[in-house]
Design a protein around this motif. Sequence first.
Motif, PDB file in Angstrom:
ATOM      1  N   THR A  54       9.919   7.954 -11.788  1.00 21.88           N
ATOM      2  CA  THR A  54      10.330   7.421 -10.259  1.00 21.88           C
ATOM      3  C   THR A  54       9.452   6.505 -10.098  1.00 21.88           C
ATOM      4  OG1 THR A  54       9.469   9.452  -9.425  1.00 21.88           O
ATOM      5  CG2 THR A  54      11.518   9.222  -9.475  1.00 21.88           C
ATOM      6  N   ASP A  55       8.086   6.596 -10.380  1.00 25.64           N
ATOM      7  CA  ASP A  55       6.786   5.650  -9.976  1.00 25.64           C
ATOM      8  C   ASP A  55       7.086   4.381 -10.691  1.00 25.64           C
ATOM      9  OD1 ASP A  55       5.156   6.187  -8.027  1.00 25.64           O
ATOM     10  OD2 ASP A  55       4.067   7.824  -9.163  1.00 25.64           O
ATOM     11  N   LEU A  56       7.580   4.328 -12.101  1.00 27.08           N
ATOM     12  CA  LEU A  56       7.802   3.169 -13.106  1.00 27.08           C
ATOM     13  C   LEU A  56       9.172   2.381 -12.431  1.00 27.08           C
ATOM     14  CD1 LEU A  56       7.221   4.830 -16.363  1.00 27.08           C
ATOM     15  CD2 LEU A  56       5.740   2.738 -15.333  1.00 27.08           C
ATOM     16  N   ILE A  61       5.469   4.466   2.370  1.00 27.85           N
ATOM     17  CA  ILE A  61       4.888   6.273   2.627  1.00 27.85           C
ATOM     18  C   ILE A  61       5.399   6.980   1.241  1.00 27.85           C
ATOM     19  CG2 ILE A  61       7.313   7.046   3.505  1.00 27.85           C
ATOM     20  CD1 ILE A  61       5.764   9.049   5.090  1.00 27.85           C
ATOM     21  N   HIS A  62       6.489   6.368   0.485  1.00 25.09           N
ATOM     22  CA  HIS A  62       6.853   6.856  -0.990  1.00 25.09           C
ATOM     23  C   HIS A  62       6.924   8.503  -0.922  1.00 25.09           C
ATOM     24  CE1 HIS A  62       7.712   6.290  -5.024  1.00 25.09           C
ATOM     25  NE2 HIS A  62       7.068   7.382  -5.295  1.00 25.09           N
ATOM     26  N   LEU A  63       7.996   9.013  -0.103  1.00 21.08           N
ATOM     27  CA  LEU A  63       8.129  10.346  -0.011  1.00 21.08           C
ATOM     28  C   LEU A  63       8.437  10.928  -0.965  1.00 21.08           C
ATOM     29  CD1 LEU A  63      10.912  10.357   3.094  1.00 21.08           C
ATOM     30  CD2 LEU A  63       8.518  11.192   3.092  1.00 21.08           C
ATOM     31  N   ILE A  93      -1.439  -0.962  -4.256  1.00 19.48           N
ATOM     32  CA  ILE A  93      -2.579  -0.243  -4.117  1.00 19.48           C
ATOM     33  C   ILE A  93      -1.987   1.310  -3.884  1.00 19.48           C
ATOM     34  CG2 ILE A  93      -4.632   0.370  -2.770  1.00 19.48           C
ATOM     35  CD1 ILE A  93      -4.818  -2.488  -1.886  1.00 19.48           C
ATOM     36  N   TYR A  94      -2.470   2.468  -4.567  1.00 18.75           N
ATOM     37  CA  TYR A  94      -1.934   3.579  -4.473  1.00 18.75           C
ATOM     38  C   TYR A  94      -3.113   4.507  -3.814  1.00 18.75           C
ATOM     39  CZ  TYR A  94       1.974   2.307  -7.330  1.00 18.75           C
ATOM     40  OH  TYR A  94       3.042   1.530  -7.769  1.00 18.75           O
ATOM     41  N   LEU A  95      -2.917   5.461  -2.961  1.00 13.77           N
ATOM     42  CA  LEU A  95      -4.009   6.340  -2.444  1.00 13.77           C
ATOM     43  C   LEU A  95      -3.436   7.835  -2.663  1.00 13.77           C
ATOM     44  CD1 LEU A  95      -4.246   3.946  -0.123  1.00 13.77           C
ATOM     45  CD2 LEU A  95      -6.186   5.448  -0.326  1.00 13.77           C
ATOM     46  N   LEU A 133      11.212  12.213 -14.368  1.00 17.97           N
ATOM     47  CA  LEU A 133       9.898  13.131 -13.976  1.00 17.97           C
ATOM     48  C   LEU A 133       9.290  12.256 -12.935  1.00 17.97           C
ATOM     49  CD1 LEU A 133       9.842  12.726 -17.384  1.00 17.97           C
ATOM     50  CD2 LEU A 133       8.109  14.645 -16.746  1.00 17.97           C
ATOM     51  N   TYR A 134       8.286  12.769 -12.335  1.00 21.37           N
ATOM     52  CA  TYR A 134       7.360  11.984 -11.444  1.00 21.37           C
ATOM     53  C   TYR A 134       6.991  10.448 -11.961  1.00 21.37           C
ATOM     54  CZ  TYR A 134       3.335  11.614  -8.155  1.00 21.37           C
ATOM     55  OH  TYR A 134       2.403  11.171  -7.330  1.00 21.37           O
ATOM     56  N   ASN A 135       6.870  10.238 -13.232  1.00 23.05           N
ATOM     57  CA  ASN A 135       6.360   9.181 -13.849  1.00 23.05           C
ATOM     58  C   ASN A 135       7.395   8.045 -13.738  1.00 23.05           C
ATOM     59  OD1 ASN A 135       3.972  10.245 -15.135  1.00 23.05           O
ATOM     60  ND2 ASN A 135       5.179  10.592 -16.992  1.00 23.05           N
ATOM     61  N   VAL A 178       0.951  -1.269   0.103  1.00 18.74           N
ATOM     62  CA  VAL A 178       0.129   0.155   0.024  1.00 18.74           C
ATOM     63  C   VAL A 178       0.919   1.122   0.038  1.00 18.74           C
ATOM     64  CG1 VAL A 178      -1.849   1.253   1.125  1.00 18.74           C
ATOM     65  CG2 VAL A 178      -1.825  -1.237   1.277  1.00 18.74           C
ATOM     66  N   ASP A 179       0.703   1.980  -1.083  1.00 20.93           N
ATOM     67  CA  ASP A 179       1.553   3.354  -1.089  1.00 20.93           C
ATOM     68  C   ASP A 179       0.793   4.567  -0.877  1.00 20.93           C
ATOM     69  OD1 ASP A 179       2.248   5.619  -2.805  1.00 20.93           O
ATOM     70  OD2 ASP A 179       3.656   4.360  -3.757  1.00 20.93           O
ATOM     71  N   TYR A 180       0.816   4.968   0.300  1.00 21.02           N
ATOM     72  CA  TYR A 180       0.332   6.030   0.672  1.00 21.02           C
ATOM     73  C   TYR A 180       0.873   7.044   1.519  1.00 21.02           C
ATOM     74  CZ  TYR A 180      -0.110   3.469   5.268  1.00 21.02           C
ATOM     75  OH  TYR A 180       0.333   3.015   6.651  1.00 21.02           O
ATOM     76  N   GLY A 181       0.082   8.142   2.034  1.00 22.41           N
ATOM     77  CA  GLY A 181       0.949   9.267   2.869  1.00 22.41           C
ATOM     78  C   GLY A 181       1.515  10.070   1.669  1.00 22.41           C
ATOM     79  N   GLY A 182       2.658   9.833   1.117  1.00 20.49           N
ATOM     80  CA  GLY A 182       3.143  10.300   0.116  1.00 20.49           C
ATOM     81  C   GLY A 182       3.496  11.974   0.273  1.00 20.49           C
ATOM     82  N   PRO A 183       3.695  12.279   1.522  1.00 19.38           N
ATOM     83  CA  PRO A 183       4.340  13.686   1.796  1.00 19.38           C
ATOM     84  C   PRO A 183       5.496  14.171   1.114  1.00 19.38           C
ATOM     85  CG  PRO A 183       4.982  12.384   3.679  1.00 19.38           C
ATOM     86  CD  PRO A 183       4.413  11.313   2.461  1.00 19.38           C
ATOM     87  N   ASN A 184       5.778  15.464   0.972  1.00 19.06           N
ATOM     88  CA  ASN A 184       6.812  15.958   0.330  1.00 19.06           C
ATOM     89  C   ASN A 184       7.783  16.402   1.388  1.00 19.06           C
ATOM     90  OD1 ASN A 184       5.937  15.153  -2.432  1.00 19.06           O
ATOM     91  ND2 ASN A 184       4.660  16.711  -2.176  1.00 19.06           N
ATOM     92  N   VAL A 185       9.045  16.098   1.330  1.00 21.20           N
ATOM     93  CA  VAL A 185       9.984  16.337   2.332  1.00 21.20           C
ATOM     94  C   VAL A 185      10.273  17.989   2.230  1.00 21.20           C
ATOM     95  CG1 VAL A 185      12.517  16.653   2.361  1.00 21.20           C
ATOM     96  CG2 VAL A 185      11.337  14.388   2.243  1.00 21.20           C
ATOM     97  N   ARG A 214      -7.329  13.718  -8.714  1.00 26.58           N
ATOM     98  CA  ARG A 214      -6.902  14.486  -9.734  1.00 26.58           C
ATOM     99  C   ARG A 214      -5.679  13.674 -10.316  1.00 26.58           C
ATOM    100  NH1 ARG A 214      -6.703  20.171  -6.885  1.00 26.58           N
ATOM    101  NH2 ARG A 214      -6.311  18.727  -5.159  1.00 26.58           N
ATOM    102  N   GLN A 215      -5.142  12.535  -9.442  1.00 28.31           N
ATOM    103  CA  GLN A 215      -4.131  11.928 -10.313  1.00 28.31           C
ATOM    104  C   GLN A 215      -4.573  10.875 -10.821  1.00 28.31           C
ATOM    105  OE1 GLN A 215      -0.448  11.388  -8.070  1.00 28.31           O
ATOM    106  NE2 GLN A 215      -0.725  13.181  -6.720  1.00 28.31           N
ATOM    107  N   GLU A 216      -5.853  10.650 -11.228  1.00 33.84           N
ATOM    108  CA  GLU A 216      -6.631   9.392 -11.828  1.00 33.84           C
ATOM    109  C   GLU A 216      -5.960   9.031 -13.287  1.00 33.84           C
ATOM    110  OE1 GLU A 216     -10.935   9.302 -11.762  1.00 33.84           O
ATOM    111  OE2 GLU A 216     -10.299   8.538 -10.037  1.00 33.84           O
TER     112      GLU A 216
HETATM  113  N1  ARG Z   1       4.134  13.165  -3.436  1.00 35.60           N
HETATM  114  C1  ARG Z   1       2.965  12.978  -4.086  1.00 35.60           C
HETATM  115  C2  ARG Z   1       2.346  14.251  -3.994  1.00 35.60           C
HETATM  116  O1  ARG Z   1       2.467  15.032  -3.216  1.00 35.60           O
HETATM  117  C3  ARG Z   1       2.295  11.784  -3.980  1.00 35.60           C
HETATM  118  C4  ARG Z   1       2.686  10.230  -4.005  1.00 35.60           C
HETATM  119  C5  ARG Z   1       1.839   9.335  -4.324  1.00 35.60           C
HETATM  120  N2  ARG Z   1       2.413   8.211  -4.458  1.00 35.60           N
HETATM  121  C6  ARG Z   1       3.282   7.900  -5.691  1.00 35.60           C
HETATM  122  N3  ARG Z   1       3.601   6.471  -5.895  1.00 35.60           N
HETATM  123  N4  ARG Z   1       3.135   8.522  -6.662  1.00 35.60           N
HETATM  124  O2  ARG Z   1       1.545  14.354  -5.087  1.00 35.60           O
END
Ligand code: ARG
Length: 588
Positions: free
Chosen positions: A327-329, A158-160, A345-347, A323-325, A118-125, A351-353
């Motif tokens: 790193t996710d891949l 957490i996928h920071l 599972i990603y939360l 890009l963001y893509n 489960v990939d959730y939280g996802g805060p930005n440092v 808008r990121q659908e």
């Molecule tokens: N840090 C991202 C944001 O603030 C969310 C990360 C979600 N998880 C992921 N694997 N892209 O939008």
Amino acid sequence: MKRFLDLISEEMKKAFEASGYDRELGKVTLSNRPDLCEYQCNGAMAGAKLYKKAPIMIAGDVAECCKGSDVFLSVEAVAPGFLNLKVKESFIKDYLLQMCQQEKFGLDMPEHPSRIIVDYGGPNVAKPLHVGHLRSGVIGESIKRIARYAGHEVIGDIHLGDWGLQMGLIITELKERQPELVYFDESYQGEYPQEAPFTISELEEIYPTASSKSKEDAAYKERAMDATFKLQSGVRGYRALWDHIIRVSVADLKKNYENLNVEFDLWKGESDVHDVIPGMVEYMKKEGYAHISEGALVVDVKEETDTKEIPPCMILKSDGASLYNTTDLATIMERMREYHPDRMIYLTDKRQELYFEQVFRCARKTKLVDPETELLHIGFGTMNGKDGKPFKTREGGVMRLETLIKEINDEMYRKITDNRQVDEEEARQTAKIVALSAIKYGDLSNQASKDYIFDIDKFTSFEGDTGPYILYTIVRIKSILNKIREQGGKVEGTVLREADSESEKALMLQLAGFNAMMETAYEETAPHKICAYIYELANAFNRFYHETKIVTEENEEKKSGWVALLLLTRDVLETCIHVLGFSAPERM
Ligand code: ARG
């Protein structure tokens, strides 16, 4: 253990079969007329055409056949052909007795547990947590716990966001302010200081400053991009500064998530896959998946059946930056290599659908995952204020999560101490526990994909469909049990007995629905189903409680049966709130 409703259906199917009809017509559902019956079966209506017979005749035959059943107390055939059902008290009691004896109240464990990330939280440092981060943490934590409770092997990550331009921005602003720092001296060979050259509050001020400067000043932005590049290519001083940023920021994030009762197994981030990106890009080029389009490296992901435009997934920008893509891949690739999950599972905000649609398609097309690996994005709606617009501070700014939590804690403290003499320390502790239930239940009781209104007054109320109401019910049960204990009554080793009132029976029936509810909550990744269930359960309990004098009951056998029922209700409620990610105090 079989679902309660399935057992009843099974009995009804037997009756259809014994009366000479197709057994599949015997499916039973909850009654939509609870004033008339507990369950119902509409099979006779469906059978009418098939057997060219009036539905009431079929229903009559089946009802006749149910006489003497161990399951049904009454089976009534009513016009035009419904079967109204009531279940025997003894049958419910036996079912609950089994629930009590089995682990997890008889919830069946999977034969082959899935491994789920489960990939959730996802805060930005370096960016403070604000209310927008609440939902991902709260919903993700619950989904993780539900899956774990359902017997699966679950890893929460957490996928920071710790690798992009925001890092370069911070470094640039630091250099602007303190150019003399040793981190910027390229000829420096020694060890870097242990201590970070900033505090968390400074860091949280630096980032927004840098970000707005970069929007106005092109040269500044250029420098930030250069700093990002230097960081990513491993310049020593920049890496050392980055380490400090991560350490200071993560310590603060841990504290915040701890307050929310959200815990991650992995604290990985975008930076963790930096080194595997070149290999992945090479692979995508070599296999012919990726091609150059307007200078950028892309993978086409549109499909013939698309009804809307799905743009290609960009792997590298024309300047070669990821890009963001990307790193996710690369993270998907690493997760497959390290954990080989059956499901990810990603939360995130819904808008990121489209973004996740692209990433998932790309991962499948480039075979980063196995064909059977499930990739699921759960996009949640916005948390709005009472005005129906995204939640803001009174001044109209973005509210920090800490501030929000503090406001609710204070409100709860006010309610708890209102007109009462209580120990200050204990009241603060209790307020914190109850406040968390208010926040989490307020969020989780809505279907995740919907927007919801964050209404402090409603969420903190002890009445209605709220977290505090659920906790209040649990605390009420605990206090009754304590009273009985104080009187020298027996609490341990008590055994359930058959219900002898309507309200007691209704409570028992609600308890019997636990495992079916939990299975559904897992299958549909739907914490709101648990909320709906415990709200009903709490209501059923309170109705029973108001009609029954438990503590003063003189018939010991009766009383002992009630105590057992109280224990089971308490345990089911506490299990459910644990899975939702909050807990109950001893008193409130
Ligand atoms: N840090 C991202 C944001 O603030 C969310 C990360 C979600 N998880 C992921 N694997 N892209 O939008």
